[in-house]
Write an enzyme that holds these catalytic residues in place. Sequence first.
Site, PDB file in Angstrom:
ATOM      1  N   GLY A  30      59.912  68.942  77.582  1.00 41.11           N
ATOM      2  CA  GLY A  30      59.276  70.121  77.021  1.00 41.11           C
ATOM      3  C   GLY A  30      57.843  70.179  77.514  1.00 41.11           C
TER       4      GLY A  30
ATOM      5  CE  LYS B 281      54.116  64.315  72.072  1.00 38.65           C
ATOM      6  NZ  LYS B 281      54.689  63.567  73.206  1.00 38.65           N
TER       7      LYS B 281
ATOM      8  CB  SER C  88      54.331  66.970  78.365  1.00 42.85           C
ATOM      9  OG  SER C  88      55.551  66.844  79.061  1.00 42.85           O
ATOM     10  CG  ASP C  89      58.263  64.845  73.138  1.00 40.84           C
ATOM     11  OD1 ASP C  89      57.482  63.926  72.807  1.00 40.84           O
ATOM     12  OD2 ASP C  89      59.472  64.827  72.876  1.00 40.84           O
ATOM     13  CD  GLN C  90      61.048  62.348  80.306  1.00 39.27           C
ATOM     14  OE1 GLN C  90      60.737  61.168  80.224  1.00 39.27           O
ATOM     15  NE2 GLN C  90      61.044  63.016  81.433  1.00 39.27           N
TER      16      GLN C  90
END
Length: 192
Positions: A105, A52, A68-70
């Site tokens: 992340g 991203k 950010s990733d979740q």
Amino acid sequence: MLPLVLASSSPYRRELLARLRQPFTWAAPAIDETPLPNESAEALVRRLAEAKARALSELHPAHLIIGSDQVAVLGNQILGKPHDFSRARSQLMAASGASVTFLTGLALLNSASGHCQVDLVPFTVHFRALDEEQISRYLQAEQPYDCAGSFKAEGLGVSLFRATEGEDNTSLIGLPLIRLVQMLEREGIAIP
């Protein structure tokens, strides 16, 4: 100081980043979020957070870009965003009396130097035993269909919890600010 860009369309992440009182812009990155074959949840969120940030680097060549990733993990199953009442009810029924770990992340890319810091911040929610009526009342009240795990911790969703466990409760909402402050300081941004 390089300007900050949040690589996200999430209003929740924007609200969190605004807490740091640093000016920033935001843009939605266009990436494929499909997991790779046999990719662990931990590897997935690290990879997507960095992807991203890197997706915006050409448009923002001298910036600090935050990605950010979740994902939410129940047992060995990754819980995605439910998108509707039925799937949200199924997710919360499965989580009733159990624990769900949220893996977030986080990446901070200096697009001028190409240096990228990447980390992972876990946070676990221990759910109370919930019945179908409690779950239905909650879903009708808050409609958290765009949230992994089918609840909003910053809202009424906290009523579903027995306990929480983790270093940074903001990671549960999708942007771990404690870790982000550490990363920003390494790039020369002092907060506060």
